[in-house]
Design an enzyme around this catalytic site. Structure first.
Site, PDB file in Angstrom:
ATOM      1  CG  HIS A 298       3.631 -24.563  -2.276  1.00 30.29           C
ATOM      2  ND1 HIS A 298       4.438 -25.465  -1.620  1.00 30.29           N
ATOM      3  CD2 HIS A 298       2.382 -24.782  -1.832  1.00 30.29           C
ATOM      4  CE1 HIS A 298       3.689 -26.188  -0.821  1.00 30.29           C
ATOM      5  NE2 HIS A 298       2.438 -25.790  -0.922  1.00 30.29           N
TER       6      HIS A 298
ATOM      7  CG  ASP B 184      17.132 -10.175  21.146  1.00 28.61           C
ATOM      8  OD1 ASP B 184      16.441  -9.182  20.840  1.00 28.61           O
ATOM      9  OD2 ASP B 184      16.704 -11.340  21.115  1.00 28.61           O
TER      10      ASP B 184
HETATM   11  C1  PEP Z   1      19.465 -13.138  18.419  1.00 28.22           C
HETATM   12  O1  PEP Z   1      18.871 -12.406  19.225  1.00 28.22           O
HETATM   13  O2  PEP Z   1      20.537 -12.817  17.866  1.00 28.22           O
HETATM   14  C2  PEP Z   1      18.907 -14.444  18.059  1.00 28.22           C
HETATM   15  C3  PEP Z   1      19.582 -15.306  17.341  1.00 28.22           C
HETATM   16  O3  PEP Z   1      17.654 -14.699  18.459  1.00 28.22           O
HETATM   17  P1  PEP Z   1      16.348 -14.117  17.743  1.00 28.22           P
HETATM   18  O4  PEP Z   1      16.779 -13.398  16.498  1.00 28.22           O
HETATM   19  O5  PEP Z   1      15.486 -15.279  17.487  1.00 28.22           O
HETATM   20  O6  PEP Z   1      15.833 -13.189  18.802  1.00 28.22           O
HETATM   21 MG    MG Z   2      17.238 -13.183  20.426  1.00 40.31          MG
END
Ligand code: PEP
Ligand code: MG
Length: 575
Positions: free
Chosen positions: A192, A458
């Site tokens: 909070h 990713d």
């Molecule tokens: C990413 O992989 O860039 C993405 C936006 O997904 P997350 O970070 O949730 O894996």
């Molecule tokens: Mg991702």
């Protein structure tokens, strides 16, 4: 001699003022006291609880106007705790059965409740609610003992509040114009204290572990909520230095705030979209306050992770509807379930894997367990009635996976349309570009979707073969690497060849050095954490897309991430 304490940066900005320690009165009581008249003793509890409720109602009344609905609801939650028959029943039993004093019974029972919540280590939200129970207990004890809690409402000169933990009733009582900063021992970014400080725009550093032991009343304190630094008893030079930084930041923020209702447009008049990444429908408020053009990524897995069971179709429908309605006609992109990898679900154990990021995750699970996927898709299709909705699939690698996901979506739509003709026909379907093969194959992929959203978090980890959570290889997080920029450029160009929209929702979308390069490549939508939106919009309005195009061409010819960073910094006049 100044003292430096490190914590978690919880609310942007820099504050400098004398420390005001929130120290509770001595609420100790005679632990061995036994009572004869148990009815009279329980009546004391009832009176203390009722007085606490009255007090909370008054505080809430005073705070109306200063706080939003969501924050005000916290007082109702506290009042609900004070009215909880289960808790009152346990207190009454303790007094009756053990002849304990009202103080001892309230202490014991509320501590048990708080401990139970604090032990929920796998449910951060519930864990942080332990602080609410403790806050309520403190208030009730102060009434039982006839002692006054610290009077934050009485602060009438600039201070930095130093506390173990800040409770919602603390923040609501204070006059924000006198509070230059908040520093705490406990709490995380979702506590909070952190949420309220962001709402009230007070610089805050939380979770410092020991700031209360390092600062004394009246000592100057610098709070750097941008970097998570606290300096106690700073030198004159340090104060001067930070004062200049604070002034510069505030000036900049005031400029950004003017753009909250402005379009996201480049200097040469080209329109883009700057959207928000959200985790729960509650985040929509902040996205709207920061002037988001839409939600570019609703990480739906947080609904699943915040629940102790697989969320039902109706539960999901309510959540998606809330986000869509909250965005008031602005588009919302929901990503279907992306668990596995670094995001486990307690109630759905996944097999132990040598390489979970390369394993059974996201769309791979959904295609393998269509009953889970269909529940989510049905909830989404039903929610699409309430505003513009797009759905995207995470971790698509092959055309076959994409086609299978689309086929299941079409089946769900057909089923629902039996009773509701046309339902879901306006939904746009997209895919994330996170798997290298999908990026390489972007031309074929683009022909089959309405939009791409490039998940650079990713996509970088897979292209550089570097685990995104492993510090030892974090040097390989290189969004500006020319070869990687080439791949991004290929994906955007492929999308546009097919009239497909190109969006990005990984961290790179909110990276100030990447922005001109991505604008140069023609990326249509930039989805980022809400707090970065206005800064990006402000930068965008000073950038000419033709210059950006030349800059990105030049960047792609360089050899290293550092060379590109230097090139962009020079172009933007950044140090
Ligand atoms: C990413 O992989 O860039 C993405 C936006 O997904 P997350 O970070 O949730 O894996
Ligand atoms: Mg991702």
């Amino acid at each position: 001699m100044s003292k430096d304490v490190k914590g978690i940066a919880a609310s942007d900005g820099i504050g400098i003022a004398p420390a005001y320690l929130l120290i509770d009165p001595d609420l100790s009581y005679d632990k061995d006291k036994k009572v004869e008249d148990t009815d009279a003793e329980y009546a004391r509890v009832e009176k203390a609880f009722n007085d606490s409720i009255d007090e909370l109602q008054k505080i809430k009344e005073n705070a109306k106007g200063r706080l939003g609905d969501e924050e005000l609801e916290v007082f109702d939650a506290h009042i609900a705790i004070l009215s909880d028959p289960e808790m009152l029943g346990q207190i009454k039993d303790d007094i009756n059965n053990n002849k304990t004093s009202a103080e001892a019974a309230v202490d014991k029972v509320t501590t048990n409740f708080a401990d139970m919540l604090a032990a929920m280590t796998d449910n951060k939200y519930m864990q942080e609610r332990a602080a609410d129970v403790k806050d309520v207990a403190k208030r009730a004890m102060s009434h039982l003992l006839g002692k006054q809690l610290p009077n934050i409402a009485g602060i009438d000169k600039p201070v930095v509040i130093v506390a173990k933990e800040i409770t919602p009733s603390d923040t609501s009582q204070m006059d924000a114009k006198f509070v230059k900063g908040i520093v705490t021992d406990l709490g995380g970014r979702t506590s909070h204290a952190a949420i309220m400080s962001r709402t009230l725009r007070i610089p805050a550093v939380v979770g410092s572990e020991n700031i209360t032991e390092n600062a004394q009343n009246g000592q100057n304190v610098i709070v750097d909520g941008l970097h998570g630094d606290i300096i106690v008893d700073p030198s004159d030079d340090q104060i001067k230095d930070y004062q200049a930084k604070a002034d510069a930041f505030e000036k900049e923020r005031a400029e950004w705030a003017k753009l909250v209702d402005a379009p996201s447009v480049s200097k040469d008049g080209k329109h883009f979209e700057i959207a928000a990444n959200i985790g729960t429908p509650d985040d929509v408020d902040d996205a709207m306050k920061q002037g988001a053009d839409g939600v570019g990524l609703f990480r739906s897995e947080f609904l699943y992770m915040g629940s102790d069971h697989m969320p039902t179709e109706d539960e999901q429908f309510e959540a998606y509807k809330k986000a869509i309605v909250g965005m008031k006609g602005k588009p919302v992109v929901v990503r279907t379930l992306d668990i596995g990898g670094d995001k486990p679900l307690d109630y759905m154990p996944l097999p132990d894997e040598m390489n979970p990021f390369l394993g059974y995750r996201a769309i791979r699970i959904c295609l393998d367990r269509p009953e889970i996927f269909k529940t989510q898709l049905r909830a989404l299709i039903r929610a699409s009635e309430f505003g513009p909705l797009s759905i995207m699939f995470p971790m698509i690698g092959t055309l076959a996976e994409l086609r299978q996901a689309k086929k299941i979506f079409a089946e769900c739509k057909d089923e629902l349309q039996k009773d509701h003709p046309g339902l879901g026909d306006d939904i746009k379907l997209g895919m994330m570009i996170e798997v290298p093969l999908a990026a390489i194959n972007a031309d074929k992929m683009a022909a089959e979707v309405d939009f791409f959203s490039i998940g650079t978090n990713d996509l970088i980890q897979y292209n550089f073969a570097a685990d995104r959570g492993n510090d030892a290889v974090s040097y390989l997080y290189q969004p500006l690497n020319p070869a990687f920029l080439g791949l991004i450029n290929h994906v955007i160009a492929a999308a546009h060849r097919h009239g497909t929209k190109a969006a990005m929702c990984g961290e790179m979308a909110g990276d100030e050095l990447a922005l001109p390069l991505l604008m140069g490549m023609g990326l249509d939508e930039y989805s980022m954490s809400a707090s970065s939106i206005l800064r990006s919009r402000s930068m965008m309005k000073d950038l000419d897309t033709k210059d950006c195009a030349k800059l990105s061409e030049k960047a792609m010819e360089l050899d290293t991430n550092e060379e590109v960073a230097d090139l962009v910094k020079k172009e933007l006049n950044l140090d």
